[in-house]
Design an enzyme around this catalytic site. Structure first.
Site, PDB file in Angstrom:
ATOM      1  N   GLU A 104      33.485  54.525  43.253  1.00 38.02           N
ATOM      2  CA  GLU A 104      33.316  53.875  44.551  1.00 38.02           C
ATOM      3  C   GLU A 104      32.497  54.710  45.527  1.00 38.02           C
ATOM      4  O   GLU A 104      31.675  54.184  46.279  1.00 38.02           O
ATOM      5  CB  GLU A 104      34.689  53.566  45.164  1.00 38.02           C
ATOM      6  CG  GLU A 104      35.435  52.423  44.522  1.00 38.02           C
ATOM      7  CD  GLU A 104      36.166  52.796  43.247  1.00 38.02           C
ATOM      8  OE1 GLU A 104      36.742  51.905  42.600  1.00 38.02           O
ATOM      9  OE2 GLU A 104      36.144  54.008  42.874  1.00 38.02           O
ATOM     10  N   HIS A 129      47.503  47.852  44.775  1.00 35.23           N
ATOM     11  CA  HIS A 129      46.676  46.654  44.702  1.00 35.23           C
ATOM     12  C   HIS A 129      47.029  45.639  45.779  1.00 35.23           C
ATOM     13  O   HIS A 129      46.479  44.530  45.778  1.00 35.23           O
ATOM     14  CB  HIS A 129      46.825  45.972  43.340  1.00 35.23           C
ATOM     15  CG  HIS A 129      46.301  46.767  42.194  1.00 35.23           C
ATOM     16  ND1 HIS A 129      47.004  47.813  41.633  1.00 35.23           N
ATOM     17  CD2 HIS A 129      45.138  46.690  41.503  1.00 35.23           C
ATOM     18  CE1 HIS A 129      46.303  48.321  40.637  1.00 35.23           C
ATOM     19  NE2 HIS A 129      45.160  47.668  40.540  1.00 35.23           N
TER      20      HIS A 129
END
Length: 658
Positions: A397, A464
């Site tokens: 990322e 998540h």
């Protein structure tokens, strides 16, 4: 030291000497000014001039270079007027950062230089983005980026090298191995013989160069640059050199053995090259004296210009206005043809239409190409737009967000899909320190949208299910958008992509396939900073965003007797305070519902704003309703207990009775 002229003519050989001499003489002057308190800090490159000068001399002026602290020779070889450099170091307006950043922490599009941030590693990822733009446009240009041996321990470096290798980007990665990272010697920085050996693990070509030999640096880099322009690929280059002064002047060099200092002093790149030119009959002592007189005169003349410049003056308005690039929002109205869509469909259609509108828009993310992303939003995009524009990325990322920044520097737009908003933590530094601050620091925008699938209700647990918008509403320079409905999501995403500033676009996973709405079929935009008032009433003001909007609607459906203003914020930065204040002044009561945990969430700031601006209109304390101050749990019964969803009804009724 052995010098090989190859086929270089006398003019080039002398030019390289003068180009090294100039930063050396500037540095000697700066060290005097530092002691006099006329500049605040100095990172010396004395003894390393051959690298900066040799590398830059091998580059074309239109090619980007990303230097570090000790690369003054990059700036002088690119012939930046010295008075502008001196103004930069004195924090004056004629510098490059309007007094907002110091020393070499700046970039300039005029000279195709992109300055560093103190975190070092992001430079490599940004270089990837610039090189990717060059490759996509078939410019046949090289991007060159610097770091030190200490910086190579950072994860961003490894991520960027991997991305460059996988995508075969035309980048020359330059490591100045100068012996010490501040005071930590190389044997405590890495455990391999040569840093160039790491290239093997990335499937990358590498070279080791004597960084104190100007002709070896120039000739090798010239050859490599020409090769990479024709055959795009990354190359890792390790320059062996030494830092003759402290990391910065205050740190000194007492930790360096004197014998080592003496050994490298004998390898001084300027003294040795000067003697070589004299031995070759190409340079005389008189010419050396003449060159020094001319350069010193140039330094003094330009210092006089910088000294004569008035101290910088600014205003709060100027400072605030420079946080973001000016965005001239242009409304594109919707058509009358609508079809029912889920939130996920509206986002996909909006993204597709933006790809059609902007030929320079690149999508990057894990599994976004043939697979279509884990939520299938980019399904079919590769077939229509190709893999150059819809790019699967490695799991990195940080490097991909930095690559997006590099694309923006090179004039391209990008959308980065974070597979889950939780994973932005792996790229947190470039978001809050690079994307957010670049326009304020040196007038460089970050034309980047980060798509952030977020939120609870899907039993996905602590890694998540977070809704982490408050991490970014706190950071000046970022825009934060959080739609609750398909119609808003499509129009706001189009605006986010049009906006030249960095936008974090939150998409609630639990709403993707549960919320439907009639959505215009064509391309349209919705402005940021305009909340939507979904219901109107006189009893109370309810403020929410994202999934919490639907929780509030469900509660009001259960209590039709409650006459409330229900405000869907839609964008959190910028925030529509006018709609909030007008509503609270009318109703006299306010309750803010958020899915995020309570402490430090945006509800706290909204509550404080209401207290500051609407206090005399209030008939009750402002109420915040938020989730527990714990990580978000996995199993349904614990997630239900965590969420603010089921707490809202009771708190609303209590506030109405106050």
């Amino acid at each position: 030291m052995t010098f090989d002229k190859k086929n270089l003519d006398k003019a080039t050989l002398i030019q390289l000497y003068k180009r090294m001499l100039k930063p050396r003489l500037i540095e000697e002057k700066m060290l005097i000014l530092l002691r006099q308190g006329k500049i605040s800090k100095w990172f010396s490159g004395i003894g390393q001039e051959a690298i900066s000068v040799g590398v830059t001399s091998a580059m074309l002026n239109e090619e980007y270079i990303l230097p570090m602290h000790r690369n003054l020779g990059v700036f002088t070889t690119r012939e930046i007027p010295l008075h502008r450099l001196f103004s930069q170091w004195q924090g004056k307006a004629n510098g490059f950062t309007k007094g907002r950043d110091r020393s070499f922490h700046f970039g300039t599009q005029e000279f195709n230089i992109v300055g560093m941030i103190s975190h070092l590693g992001p430079q490599f990822g940004v270089a990837d983005g610039i090189a990717l733009a060059s490759k996509l446009k078939d410019k046949k240009q090289v991007t060159t980026v610097f770091t030190g041996e200490g910086g190579t321990s950072e994860g961003d470096i490894h991520e960027a090298l991997n991305v460059a290798s996988v995508w075969q980007l035309p980048v020359l990665f330059c490591i100045e191995n100068n012996g010490y990272g501040l005071s930590t010697p190389t044997n405590e920085q890495y455990n391999c013989k040569d840093l160039a050996d790491r290239a093997l693990g990335y499937g990358m070509e590498s070279h080791i160069i004597n960084g104190n030999n100007i002709l070896e640096v120039y000739n090798t880099m010239d050859q490599l640059a020409k090769s990479v322009r024709e055959n795009p690929r990354p190359i890792l280059i390790e320059f062996k050199t030494f830092r003759m002064r402290g990391h910065e002047e205050a740190s000194g060099t007492k930790y360096v053995p004197q014998a080592l200092m003496d050994q490298w002093s004998a390898k001084d790149p300027i003294d040795n090259y000067e003697q070589f030119l004299k031995d070759e009959g190409l340079l005389t002592a008189g010419e050396v004296t003449q060159f020094k007189v001319e350069i010193i005169q140039e330094i003094n003349d330009n210092l006089d210009i910088a000294y004569a410049e008035k101290p910088i003056v600014s205003t709060e308005t100027v400072e605030l206005n420079d946080v973001y690039q000016l965005f001239d929002y242009k409304e594109t109205k919707e058509n009358s043809i609508k079809k029912e869509q889920r939130l996920v469909d509206a986002i996909a259609e909006g993204l597709k239409q933006s790809m059609e509108k902007h030929d320079d828009l690149i999508i990057m993310g894990q599994d976004v190409a043939e697979y279509g992303g884990v939520f299938k939003i980019t399904d079919g995009f590769v077939k229509q737009f190709g893999k150059d524009r819809v790019r699967n990325t490695p799991i990195c990322e940080s490097a991909i967000i930095e690559t997006a920044m590099g694309l923006s520097i090179a004039g391209l737009k990008s959308v980065v899909e974070l597979q889950f908003s939780d994973f932005v933590t792996s790229g947190f530094n470039p978001v809050v320190n690079y994307l957010a601050k670049s326009h304020y620091r040196w007038n460089q925008n970050a034309d980047v949208v980060l798509r952030m699938p977020c939120g609870a209700g899907v039993a996905a647990g602590p890694f998540h299910s977070q809704t982490n918008e408050a991490w970014f509403t706190k950071t000046p320079g970022l825009k934060v958008v959080y739609p609750a409905f398909p119609y808003d999501a499509k129009g706001l995403l189009a605006t986010a992509i049009n906006d030249p500033n960095p936008v974090l676009f939150f998409e609630h996973k639990a709403l993707y396939r549960s919320i439907r709405q009639d959505v215009p079929t064509d391309y349209y935009t919705i402005p940021f900073g305009q909340a939507a008032t979904l219901k109107t009433g006189e009893d109370i003001t309810i403020i929410a965003y994202g999934a919490a909007v639907h929780w509030a609607l469900n509660t009001l459906d259960k209590h039709p007797n409650i006459n409330a203003d229900l405000i869907d914020l839609r964008s959190l930065q910028p925030l529509d305070t006018e709609t909030i204040y007008n509503s609270v002044k009318k109703t006299g009561k306010a309750i803010i519902l958020q899915e995020d945990s309570l402490f430090g969430g945006i509800a706290s700031d909204i509550s404080a704003l209401i207290m500051e601006h609407c206090f005399k209109y209030l008939d009750a304390p402002v109420k915040r309703v938020a989730s527990l101050d714990t990580p978000i749990p996995f199993i349904n019964q614990l997630e239900d207990q965590y969420l603010s969803r089921d707490k809202f009804e009771g708190e609303l009724l209590k506030l109405l009775q106050y």
